[in-house]
Design an enzyme around this catalytic site. Sequence first.
Site, PDB file in Angstrom:
ATOM      1  N   GLU A  63       0.819  -1.218   0.000  1.00  0.00           N
ATOM      2  CA  GLU A  63       0.000   0.000   0.000  1.00  0.00           C
ATOM      3  C   GLU A  63       0.856   1.272   0.000  1.00  0.00           C
ATOM      4  O   GLU A  63       0.476   2.289  -0.588  1.00  0.00           O
ATOM      5  CB  GLU A  63      -0.940   0.016   1.210  1.00  0.00           C
ATOM      6  CG  GLU A  63      -2.060  -1.007   1.147  1.00  0.00           C
ATOM      7  CD  GLU A  63      -1.689  -2.360   1.729  1.00  0.00           C
ATOM      8  OE1 GLU A  63      -2.567  -3.244   1.825  1.00  0.00           O
ATOM      9  OE2 GLU A  63      -0.500  -2.536   2.105  1.00  0.00           O
ATOM     10  N   PHE A 125     -12.588  -7.629  13.251  1.00  0.00           N
ATOM     11  CA  PHE A 125     -11.412  -8.051  12.488  1.00  0.00           C
ATOM     12  C   PHE A 125     -11.018  -6.976  11.474  1.00  0.00           C
ATOM     13  O   PHE A 125     -11.832  -6.510  10.702  1.00  0.00           O
ATOM     14  CB  PHE A 125     -11.706  -9.373  11.777  1.00  0.00           C
ATOM     15  CG  PHE A 125     -10.584  -9.844  10.902  1.00  0.00           C
ATOM     16  CD1 PHE A 125      -9.366 -10.240  11.449  1.00  0.00           C
ATOM     17  CD2 PHE A 125     -10.728  -9.870   9.521  1.00  0.00           C
ATOM     18  CE1 PHE A 125      -8.323 -10.661  10.639  1.00  0.00           C
ATOM     19  CE2 PHE A 125      -9.694 -10.307   8.702  1.00  0.00           C
ATOM     20  CZ  PHE A 125      -8.483 -10.694   9.262  1.00  0.00           C
ATOM     21  N   GLN A 126      -9.763  -6.595  11.491  1.00  0.00           N
ATOM     22  CA  GLN A 126      -9.185  -5.580  10.612  1.00  0.00           C
ATOM     23  C   GLN A 126      -9.895  -4.236  10.721  1.00  0.00           C
ATOM     24  O   GLN A 126     -10.044  -3.495   9.747  1.00  0.00           O
ATOM     25  CB  GLN A 126      -9.165  -6.053   9.149  1.00  0.00           C
ATOM     26  CG  GLN A 126      -8.133  -7.164   8.924  1.00  0.00           C
ATOM     27  CD  GLN A 126      -7.844  -7.445   7.463  1.00  0.00           C
ATOM     28  OE1 GLN A 126      -8.690  -7.197   6.597  1.00  0.00           O
ATOM     29  NE2 GLN A 126      -6.654  -7.948   7.178  1.00  0.00           N
ATOM     30  N   LYS A 175     -18.064  -1.473   4.771  1.00  0.00           N
ATOM     31  CA  LYS A 175     -18.347  -2.468   3.742  1.00  0.00           C
ATOM     32  C   LYS A 175     -19.824  -2.523   3.383  1.00  0.00           C
ATOM     33  O   LYS A 175     -20.189  -2.700   2.206  1.00  0.00           O
ATOM     34  CB  LYS A 175     -17.858  -3.845   4.203  1.00  0.00           C
ATOM     35  CG  LYS A 175     -17.940  -4.906   3.113  1.00  0.00           C
ATOM     36  CD  LYS A 175     -17.265  -6.204   3.547  1.00  0.00           C
ATOM     37  CE  LYS A 175     -17.280  -7.229   2.410  1.00  0.00           C
ATOM     38  NZ  LYS A 175     -16.609  -8.490   2.804  1.00  0.00           N
ATOM     39  N   MET A 487      22.926  10.304   4.915  1.00  0.00           N
ATOM     40  CA  MET A 487      22.775  11.565   5.650  1.00  0.00           C
ATOM     41  C   MET A 487      22.927  11.338   7.153  1.00  0.00           C
ATOM     42  O   MET A 487      23.475  12.188   7.865  1.00  0.00           O
ATOM     43  CB  MET A 487      21.429  12.211   5.336  1.00  0.00           C
ATOM     44  CG  MET A 487      21.323  13.647   5.838  1.00  0.00           C
ATOM     45  SD  MET A 487      22.537  14.765   5.087  1.00  0.00           S
ATOM     46  CE  MET A 487      21.726  15.170   3.541  1.00  0.00           C
TER      47      MET A 487
END
Length: 576
Positions: A63, A125-126, A175, A487
């Site tokens: 993602e 869930f999630q 959903k 750096m």
Amino acid sequence: MGVNLKVREETEQKLKGSGADVLIQSLKEQGVEVIFGYPGGAVLPIYDALHRNPIRHVLARHEQGAIHAAEGYARVSGKTGVVIATSGPGATNLVTGIADAMLDSLPLVVFTGQVASTVIGTDAFQEADIIGITQPITKHNYQVKSVADFPRIIKEAFYIASTGRPGPVVVDIPKNISTEMFLTDYPQNEQVNLPGYQPTTKPNYLQIQKAGQALSEAKKPLILAGAGVLAAQASEELQVFAERHKVPVTNTLLGLGSIGGDHPLFLGMAGMHGTYTANTAICECDLLINIGARFDDRLTGNLAHFAPNAKVIHIDIDPAEIGKNVPTDIPIVADAKEALQALSNQSFESPDTEAWLQRLTANRAEYPLHYKADKERGILPQQAVELIHRLTGGDAVVTTDVGQHQMWTAQYYRFNHPHNWVTSGGLGTMGFGFPAAIGAQLARSNETVVAVVGDAGFQMTLQELSLLQELRLPVKVVILNNQSLGMVRQWQETFYEERYSQSLIHVQPDFVKLAQAYDIEGYKVETMEQAEKVFAEAFASTGPVLIDCRVVQMENVYPMVAPGKGLNEMIGVKGE
């Protein structure tokens, strides 16, 4: 009766569809050409609708790769980048890119899946509270409560993301909203109505008059051009204004390309790793005209020493930026193009800048960017960037991560065109450069796109190599490989008595074999002679190429303004 029934059935069929179908149709109405995303359970209805009514979709391998690709797409195209990810970890993996886009003012609309409305707040869930997580790092965010609101929210999201000061907008979609049927007749041409959001684009006439008067009275004026000039598509207006009044121009890191890198009025980049000439000009100018820059700390250094003799004009579309860090004498809240056009339409006497320009020209000649090449030491990163510039003529789209390679590229690649420089400025995100190059190449398919990356940052998103062959993208990946967190190592050398704690990388993958595993041409170069040959072949190639360019590990980025110091206290300046 039979005819009326048939019409009613046709109308119902036309209006009937799931929330997911409405989303895809609304994206088409917004002119969306490409979506970057990664599917998961909470967005399966959306992906099913996408299968029925396709828009080009780029399946990133993570993602974070998806959102950085969308950022690159937005930066070089001027269009709004679109991202879709599922709930929970899918959404939280987008957070870095959302924060990056917010700080760098990039227009994104990010759609995140969410668990069903009935179980939000139950630790389903999630489930993750993406609205709470992203509220501080978005321009606005929505959680869709009703399928009937979907078309309005999508239209508003694109409007907010792309107007005023651009930025990311998150739309969180439970959903069940995606699966509910949409049966409402929504007017397609209805205008966005947001009374609380009315960006000011036209400048105040009296403030423009004051600015013109201040410029006519100045002896040492200076224009500081930031990313706001690019966002407003105002590069031509900037150049015309600067040439008409013979005012020198310096850029912020993100403003590079708003004026040609070889333009005689261009002094180079200002700030921590800016040129001596640009930083000296800021310290000595009597009028500083800031157009679309936010006076961040990497630009200003110690504020007590920043433009101490200057009257400050600040042009910015975001009123919150004016006076936030640097006191402003003449504030102008406006779109940069509108403000520059208004200034150009004013009749005022141009300042006499001949002596000022002569001094700056002398500074540029006496204190240029510099490095000391040595065949025995190997390839210097500055040489590699100069080679890329020579082979591409300054016309390529160039992306970077953050760190030494970013600064060397900003210093030594001179951009001939606006919107060709894609880098992570405000957030400084490792792993940004390579996926951003993918988005940039999709936006500008017929142009050369080069990802100049560090060996460490590249390993954060290298899985996106899959997309180069899958999408047949001819991105050239140049790894400036100093086998370190460059750096970090430089700061440890300079400020921590050379205690290199966890900044030297002793084990690396074979990047050439890695490229070959993805069916991409890979090369390793260790001398300038090798580099000349391989780089020329790579940039002549019509396909993707990865070059592992081994550069001197202990080379540092100079000049430099140390933390807490002013722009007048640079170290590593040639001739000092």
